[in-house]
Design an enzyme around this catalytic site. Structure first.
Site, short mmCIF file in Angstrom:
data_model
loop_
_atom_site.label_atom_id
_atom_site.label_comp_id
_atom_site.label_asym_id
_atom_site.label_seq_id
_atom_site.Cartn_x
_atom_site.Cartn_y
_atom_site.Cartn_z
N PHE A 3 63.99 39.68 34.89
CA PHE A 3 64.16 38.29 34.46
C PHE A 3 65.32 38.17 33.47
CE2 PHE A 3 59.50 39.10 34.53
CZ PHE A 3 59.07 38.18 35.47
N SER A 14 66.55 32.04 42.48
CA SER A 14 66.32 30.61 42.32
C SER A 14 66.65 29.86 43.60
CB SER A 14 67.23 30.09 41.21
OG SER A 14 67.28 28.68 41.21
N TYR A 47 75.70 29.52 36.32
CA TYR A 47 74.32 30.04 36.33
C TYR A 47 73.85 30.27 37.76
CZ TYR A 47 69.31 29.56 36.83
OH TYR A 47 68.01 29.74 37.23
N LYS A 94 72.87 33.87 40.08
CA LYS A 94 71.67 34.15 40.91
C LYS A 94 72.14 34.60 42.29
CE LYS A 94 68.40 33.13 37.96
NZ LYS A 94 67.65 34.25 37.36
N TYR A 105 62.57 31.18 43.11
CA TYR A 105 61.65 30.23 42.47
C TYR A 105 62.11 28.81 42.73
CZ TYR A 105 61.04 34.19 39.11
OH TYR A 105 60.85 35.39 38.48
N PHE A 106 61.13 27.94 42.88
CA PHE A 106 61.43 26.51 42.89
C PHE A 106 61.31 26.01 41.43
CE2 PHE A 106 62.80 25.31 47.09
CZ PHE A 106 62.77 26.57 47.66
N ASN A 107 60.44 25.10 41.08
CA ASN A 107 60.47 24.57 39.70
C ASN A 107 59.22 24.98 38.93
OD1 ASN A 107 62.40 22.90 41.32
ND2 ASN A 107 62.71 21.91 39.35
N ASN A 131 65.25 20.62 31.35
CA ASN A 131 64.36 20.41 32.51
C ASN A 131 63.32 19.34 32.20
OD1 ASN A 131 64.83 23.79 32.64
ND2 ASN A 131 65.47 22.49 34.33
N ARG A 167 72.17 12.62 37.32
CA ARG A 167 72.79 13.77 36.66
C ARG A 167 73.70 14.48 37.67
NH1 ARG A 167 68.78 18.22 34.10
NH2 ARG A 167 68.18 18.36 36.29
N PRO A 168 74.96 14.72 37.29
CA PRO A 168 75.87 15.35 38.26
C PRO A 168 75.30 16.68 38.75
CG PRO A 168 77.07 14.66 36.28
CD PRO A 168 75.61 14.45 36.00
#
Ligand code: UFG
Length: 338
Positions: free
Chosen positions: A80, A124, A149, A153, A177-179, A199, A292-293
């Site tokens: 992680f 991700s 970022y 990944k 992973y999703f959210n 988030n 959000r862009p």
């Protein structure tokens, strides 16, 4: 034999530590505490009644990893260790590439030296990019990421896949992973972002306890049923259990494998806010703001592969996520610092 959780003092790492300890594994955590607190590791010990070997080291530091591997018997690594703020990564790309790729290269190098053949990586859904239709399947091509970022990944997946090709004994499970949201039901560990949360879920919990006046919903004019963005929110404890299922799978199956970790179900921002209010009996004041862009209208998983390969599926509901996340924030309004 122990599992090494690299970057294990953070939100997902601590929940994963609890699940490994509950499943009978010994756990070693390596973390530089850049974005986490040692108090979180102590709380893992308190929740489980087990002790954790904690190394405050930079996972990019191969010599520090060598010392750890020579002192501990590591059967598998769960990785992680990385920086994770999308906006910050745009401002500090070199730091992101250097750190997030450096941790992976250092881990794979030292694992090889010590004969450890099994790595589970926290990837991700962001690697799917913008062009794939939902639901997202592992077989779909990876896309263009919109920030450094996301690229780290993407590149870390590639590094692990290439390492598995070069070394037929190495196993790499790439969990997309999703959210992840929510918190352990004890309310003792949870998400503790620095500064203003990026988030939605930690933003909502901070509004709920009065730390922030209101939520801004980033657009209500998407082509979705209620106009707000749709995501596949997954309870962090379910996600943690996915890692515990991935280790025995990896030990039996050399090579690289990509597996989505989501519920397979999309939830809109309005549905999230309404559920949070209903379950917890609180009001979440909000305003509608600009999009959000870089945000996608919809992202959710096809989660069949995780069931087929790992025998894992998400068990907790959106209500559980809202209840547990609120409990954590109520008991720890200022996170680990409070
Ligand atoms: N949102 C708001 N207001 C906020 C924050 C978010 O309305 O204050 C909305 C977003 O527009 C989106 C949804 O809530 O529709 C979820 O946004 P998050 O920031 O919580 O999550 P993302 O899906 O944008 O990002 C997450 C991870 C990233 C990862 C990405 C893609 O945080 O690390 O999924 O997989 F890259």
């Amino acid at each position: 034999m122990a599992v090494l959780l690299a970057g294990g003092a953070g939100f997902i790492g601590t929940h994963t530590a609890v699940e490994f300890l509950n499943a009978g594994y010994d756990v070693v955590i390596a973390d530089n505490l850049y974005n986490s607190k040692s108090a979180a590791v102590r709380r893992v010990e308190e929740i489980t009644g087990r002790s954790v070997a904690f190394y405050e080291i930079d996972v990019c530091d191969k010599d520090a990893l060598r010392k750890l591997f020579s002192e501990q018997s590591i059967e598998a690594v769960v990785h992680f260790a990385g920086m994770k703020a999308v906006g910050e990564s745009v401002a500090k790309p070199l730091q992101y590439y250097s750190n997030n790729l450096g941790t992976t290269i250092a881990l794979l190098t030292v694992m090889k030296e010590f004969g450890c053949r099994c790595i589970v990586f926290s990837s991700s859904a962001t690697v799917y990019g913008k062009s794939n239709p939902v639901p997202l399947f592992e077989t779909m091509p990876r896309g263009e990421c919109t920030n450094p970022y996301g690229w780290t990944k993407w590149m870390n997946e590639q590094i692990i896949m290439d390492a598995c090709t070069a070394d037929p004994e190495l196993s790499g499970v790439l969990l997309r992973y999703f959210n992840p949201i929510g918190a352990h039901e004890s309310g003792r560990i949870g998400e503790d972002p620095q500064g203003i949360p990026n988030n939605i879920f930690p933003f909502i919990t901070q509004v709920a306890v009065g730390r922030r006046p209101q939520l801004t919903i980033f657009g209500d004019d998407y082509d979705t049923p209620d106009g707000t963005g749709i995501r596949d929110y997954i309870h962090v404890v379910d996600l943690a259990k996915g890692h515990v299922a991935a280790v025995p799978y990896a030990k039996k199956h050399p090579g690289a494998k990509v597996i989505n970790i989501g519920t397979g179900k999309g939830t809109s921002v309005f549905e999230m806010v309404n559920t949070f209010e209903r379950v917890n009996g609180v009001k979440i004041p909000y305003v509608i703001g600009e999009r959000r862009p870089g945000d996608l209208p919809e992202s959710y998983a096809n989660a069949d592969e995780a069931e087929k390969l790992l025998g894992w599926h998400a068990e907790k509901t959106l209500e559980d996520m809202c209840r547990d996340g609120y409990r954590w924030q109520t008991l720890n309004p200022m996170g680990y610092g409070g």
